[in-house]
Scaffold this motif. Sequence first.
Motif, PDB file in Angstrom:
ATOM      1  N   GLU A 177       0.857  -1.176   0.000  1.00 51.08           N
ATOM      2  CA  GLU A 177       0.000   0.000   0.000  1.00 51.08           C
ATOM      3  C   GLU A 177       0.898   1.233   0.000  1.00 51.08           C
ATOM      4  O   GLU A 177       1.750   1.395   0.887  1.00 51.08           O
ATOM      5  CB  GLU A 177      -0.911   0.009   1.221  1.00 51.08           C
ATOM      6  CG  GLU A 177      -1.875   1.186   1.233  1.00 51.08           C
ATOM      7  CD  GLU A 177      -2.890   1.106   2.362  1.00 51.08           C
ATOM      8  OE1 GLU A 177      -3.564   2.123   2.611  1.00 51.08           O
ATOM      9  OE2 GLU A 177      -3.012   0.034   2.996  1.00 51.08           O
ATOM     10  N   ASP A 178       0.729   2.079  -1.010  1.00 51.37           N
ATOM     11  CA  ASP A 178       1.507   3.300  -1.115  1.00 51.37           C
ATOM     12  C   ASP A 178       0.910   4.343  -0.178  1.00 51.37           C
ATOM     13  O   ASP A 178      -0.214   4.799  -0.374  1.00 51.37           O
ATOM     14  CB  ASP A 178       1.485   3.814  -2.561  1.00 51.37           C
ATOM     15  CG  ASP A 178       2.477   4.943  -2.802  1.00 51.37           C
ATOM     16  OD1 ASP A 178       2.922   5.567  -1.818  1.00 51.37           O
ATOM     17  OD2 ASP A 178       2.799   5.203  -3.976  1.00 51.37           O
ATOM     18  N   GLN A 179       1.655   4.711   0.865  1.00 51.70           N
ATOM     19  CA  GLN A 179       1.162   5.660   1.850  1.00 51.70           C
ATOM     20  C   GLN A 179       1.824   7.029   1.719  1.00 51.70           C
ATOM     21  O   GLN A 179       1.894   7.795   2.671  1.00 51.70           O
ATOM     22  CB  GLN A 179       1.346   5.079   3.253  1.00 51.70           C
ATOM     23  CG  GLN A 179       0.548   3.792   3.450  1.00 51.70           C
ATOM     24  CD  GLN A 179       0.498   3.309   4.889  1.00 51.70           C
ATOM     25  OE1 GLN A 179       1.313   3.696   5.728  1.00 51.70           O
ATOM     26  NE2 GLN A 179      -0.487   2.465   5.192  1.00 51.70           N
ATOM     27  N   GLY A 180       2.264   7.321   0.500  1.00 54.99           N
ATOM     28  CA  GLY A 180       2.796   8.643   0.210  1.00 54.99           C
ATOM     29  C   GLY A 180       4.278   8.765   0.469  1.00 54.99           C
ATOM     30  O   GLY A 180       5.093   8.639  -0.447  1.00 54.99           O
ATOM     31  N   ASP A 181       4.648   8.988   1.721  1.00 55.23           N
ATOM     32  CA  ASP A 181       6.065   9.158   2.044  1.00 55.23           C
ATOM     33  C   ASP A 181       6.772   7.830   2.304  1.00 55.23           C
ATOM     34  O   ASP A 181       7.986   7.783   2.522  1.00 55.23           O
ATOM     35  CB  ASP A 181       6.230  10.078   3.260  1.00 55.23           C
ATOM     36  CG  ASP A 181       5.565   9.527   4.517  1.00 55.23           C
ATOM     37  OD1 ASP A 181       4.723   8.611   4.400  1.00 55.23           O
ATOM     38  OD2 ASP A 181       5.882  10.021   5.612  1.00 55.23           O
ATOM     39  N   THR A 217      13.201   7.274 -12.358  1.00 52.31           N
ATOM     40  CA  THR A 217      14.553   6.953 -12.797  1.00 52.31           C
ATOM     41  C   THR A 217      15.564   7.761 -11.997  1.00 52.31           C
ATOM     42  O   THR A 217      15.196   8.652 -11.225  1.00 52.31           O
ATOM     43  CB  THR A 217      14.735   7.229 -14.300  1.00 52.31           C
ATOM     44  OG1 THR A 217      14.393   8.602 -14.573  1.00 52.31           O
ATOM     45  CG2 THR A 217      13.860   6.304 -15.146  1.00 52.31           C
ATOM     46  N   GLY A 218      16.845   7.461 -12.209  1.00 54.56           N
ATOM     47  CA  GLY A 218      17.895   8.109 -11.446  1.00 54.56           C
ATOM     48  C   GLY A 218      18.124   7.380 -10.142  1.00 54.56           C
ATOM     49  O   GLY A 218      17.891   6.178 -10.032  1.00 54.56           O
ATOM     50  N   HIS A 219      18.604   8.123  -9.142  1.00 48.58           N
ATOM     51  CA  HIS A 219      18.820   7.529  -7.826  1.00 48.58           C
ATOM     52  C   HIS A 219      17.530   7.624  -7.019  1.00 48.58           C
ATOM     53  O   HIS A 219      16.966   8.705  -6.862  1.00 48.58           O
ATOM     54  CB  HIS A 219      19.951   8.234  -7.081  1.00 48.58           C
ATOM     55  CG  HIS A 219      20.213   7.655  -5.724  1.00 48.58           C
ATOM     56  ND1 HIS A 219      20.816   6.422  -5.552  1.00 48.58           N
ATOM     57  CD2 HIS A 219      19.924   8.123  -4.474  1.00 48.58           C
ATOM     58  CE1 HIS A 219      20.897   6.165  -4.253  1.00 48.58           C
ATOM     59  NE2 HIS A 219      20.373   7.169  -3.581  1.00 48.58           N
ATOM     60  N   VAL A 220      17.061   6.501  -6.521  1.00 48.01           N
ATOM     61  CA  VAL A 220      15.782   6.440  -5.809  1.00 48.01           C
ATOM     62  C   VAL A 220      16.013   5.847  -4.418  1.00 48.01           C
ATOM     63  O   VAL A 220      16.724   4.857  -4.263  1.00 48.01           O
ATOM     64  CB  VAL A 220      14.754   5.579  -6.575  1.00 48.01           C
ATOM     65  CG1 VAL A 220      13.429   5.530  -5.821  1.00 48.01           C
ATOM     66  CG2 VAL A 220      14.548   6.113  -7.994  1.00 48.01           C
ATOM     67  N   GLU A 221      15.391   6.470  -3.402  1.00 53.01           N
ATOM     68  CA  GLU A 221      15.388   5.921  -2.054  1.00 53.01           C
ATOM     69  C   GLU A 221      13.940   5.724  -1.621  1.00 53.01           C
ATOM     70  O   GLU A 221      13.134   6.652  -1.720  1.00 53.01           O
ATOM     71  CB  GLU A 221      16.124   6.846  -1.084  1.00 53.01           C
ATOM     72  CG  GLU A 221      17.608   6.990  -1.417  1.00 53.01           C
ATOM     73  CD  GLU A 221      18.399   7.633  -0.288  1.00 53.01           C
ATOM     74  OE1 GLU A 221      17.880   7.691   0.847  1.00 53.01           O
ATOM     75  OE2 GLU A 221      19.534   8.060  -0.552  1.00 53.01           O
ATOM     76  N   THR A 222      13.632   4.516  -1.153  1.00 48.72           N
ATOM     77  CA  THR A 222      12.252   4.158  -0.833  1.00 48.72           C
ATOM     78  C   THR A 222      12.131   3.652   0.597  1.00 48.72           C
ATOM     79  O   THR A 222      12.524   2.518   0.897  1.00 48.72           O
ATOM     80  CB  THR A 222      11.729   3.074  -1.792  1.00 48.72           C
ATOM     81  OG1 THR A 222      11.909   3.500  -3.144  1.00 48.72           O
ATOM     82  CG2 THR A 222      10.257   2.790  -1.543  1.00 48.72           C
ATOM     83  N   PRO A 223      11.609   4.456   1.515  1.00 51.24           N
ATOM     84  CA  PRO A 223      11.351   3.968   2.870  1.00 51.24           C
ATOM     85  C   PRO A 223      10.208   2.955   2.855  1.00 51.24           C
ATOM     86  O   PRO A 223       9.200   3.161   2.156  1.00 51.24           O
ATOM     87  CB  PRO A 223      10.965   5.228   3.647  1.00 51.24           C
ATOM     88  CG  PRO A 223      11.391   6.377   2.793  1.00 51.24           C
ATOM     89  CD  PRO A 223      11.291   5.887   1.381  1.00 51.24           C
ATOM     90  N   VAL A 224      10.366   1.885   3.612  1.00 51.45           N
ATOM     91  CA  VAL A 224       9.351   0.831   3.657  1.00 51.45           C
ATOM     92  C   VAL A 224       9.039   0.494   5.107  1.00 51.45           C
ATOM     93  O   VAL A 224       9.943   0.273   5.921  1.00 51.45           O
ATOM     94  CB  VAL A 224       9.830  -0.439   2.924  1.00 51.45           C
ATOM     95  CG1 VAL A 224       8.765  -1.538   3.022  1.00 51.45           C
ATOM     96  CG2 VAL A 224      10.150  -0.137   1.473  1.00 51.45           C
ATOM     97  N   LYS A 225       7.746   0.436   5.410  1.00 55.19           N
ATOM     98  CA  LYS A 225       7.300  -0.011   6.725  1.00 55.19           C
ATOM     99  C   LYS A 225       6.807  -1.442   6.615  1.00 55.19           C
ATOM    100  O   LYS A 225       6.037  -1.786   5.715  1.00 55.19           O
ATOM    101  CB  LYS A 225       6.163   0.879   7.242  1.00 55.19           C
ATOM    102  CG  LYS A 225       5.595   0.431   8.587  1.00 55.19           C
ATOM    103  CD  LYS A 225       4.410   1.297   9.006  1.00 55.19           C
ATOM    104  CE  LYS A 225       3.794   0.806  10.307  1.00 55.19           C
ATOM    105  NZ  LYS A 225       2.592   1.602  10.691  1.00 55.19           N
ATOM    106  N   VAL A 226       7.263  -2.306   7.535  1.00 58.53           N
ATOM    107  CA  VAL A 226       6.797  -3.688   7.616  1.00 58.53           C
ATOM    108  C   VAL A 226       6.283  -3.929   9.035  1.00 58.53           C
ATOM    109  O   VAL A 226       6.418  -3.057   9.901  1.00 58.53           O
ATOM    110  CB  VAL A 226       7.927  -4.683   7.261  1.00 58.53           C
ATOM    111  CG1 VAL A 226       8.328  -4.543   5.805  1.00 58.53           C
ATOM    112  CG2 VAL A 226       9.143  -4.468   8.168  1.00 58.53           C
ATOM    113  N   LEU A 227       5.713  -5.078   9.270  1.00 58.98           N
ATOM    114  CA  LEU A 227       5.167  -5.349  10.601  1.00 58.98           C
ATOM    115  C   LEU A 227       6.234  -5.264  11.688  1.00 58.98           C
ATOM    116  O   LEU A 227       5.936  -4.905  12.831  1.00 58.98           O
ATOM    117  CB  LEU A 227       4.510  -6.733  10.627  1.00 58.98           C
ATOM    118  CG  LEU A 227       3.263  -6.924   9.769  1.00 58.98           C
ATOM    119  CD1 LEU A 227       2.737  -8.345   9.937  1.00 58.98           C
ATOM    120  CD2 LEU A 227       2.180  -5.908  10.101  1.00 58.98           C
ATOM    121  N   GLY A 228       7.483  -5.583  11.332  1.00 56.40           N
ATOM    122  CA  GLY A 228       8.538  -5.619  12.334  1.00 56.40           C
ATOM    123  C   GLY A 228       9.389  -4.372  12.429  1.00 56.40           C
ATOM    124  O   GLY A 228      10.359  -4.351  13.185  1.00 56.40           O
TER     125      GLY A 228
END
Length: 261
Positions: A177-181, A217-228
């Motif tokens: 689920e994409d939650q924006g940030d 494209t380019g350099h991408v940083e993706t914060p991810v939240k998981v259950l843990g």
Amino acid sequence: MSIQFFKYQGAGNDFILIDNRGLSFKDTDNKIVHKLCDRRFGIGGDGFMLLQNHPDFDFEMRYFNADGNPGSMCGNGGRCIVAFAKHLGIIDSETNFLAVDGPHYAKISDEGNWVDLQMIDIDTISKDGEAYVLNTGSPHYVAQMQGLESYDVYHNGKEIRNNETYRSEGINVNFVEDQGDHLFVRTFERGVEDETYACGTGVTAVALSMAYRKGQTGHVETPVKVLGGNLNIKFDYDGSRFTQVFLCGPAEKVFEGKISI
């Protein structure tokens, strides 16, 4: 036979680790591995790893799923075994080690509890209906959705993992689920045959799939939240190939002990 073991976790993805540089642990009996990973009759863990010597690398990572069978690459396991190698004094702040999907570079914090692990490059993403399918060291199915917090990941993930297309080889099923940030991800893992608190190759697959979908494209940083907890995926994407892919997050020792097998 009594063996010394160490328990590590990365964002709630937990593993049993054995220092097997002396080759004292014989890994041919899958039933032993399965029993050690059992949360009621063993130590308990999503997976089992042996750290072994290798002539061309700092060490070799041998990974087994909780069902006792040899597994494909495990991202959070890879980060935990790097922390374990630092604990053993094998490495300092950087390492190159060998896993089932090839060589991996990683760097670790001075405190030894945060690891940035380089994953394999990816140049192929396919579609299964609206879902994405790719291999980030392990095969993954990625489906975007809303209302993920209350979604029945176990039953729906199990159904996809065992459908006619994937039943034979198995696949890890990720819902995002994409939650924006940030992205919120839950995963049903093959080999564990249940939802886990995190899946490193899974969140990597999700981050790449979403960048592919959005045309980032380019350099991408993706914060991810998981259950843990929280993880971060960094990569470069030129529109056709993902390179410099890093899975970043915590890797912490939980406890150690001895167990008779």
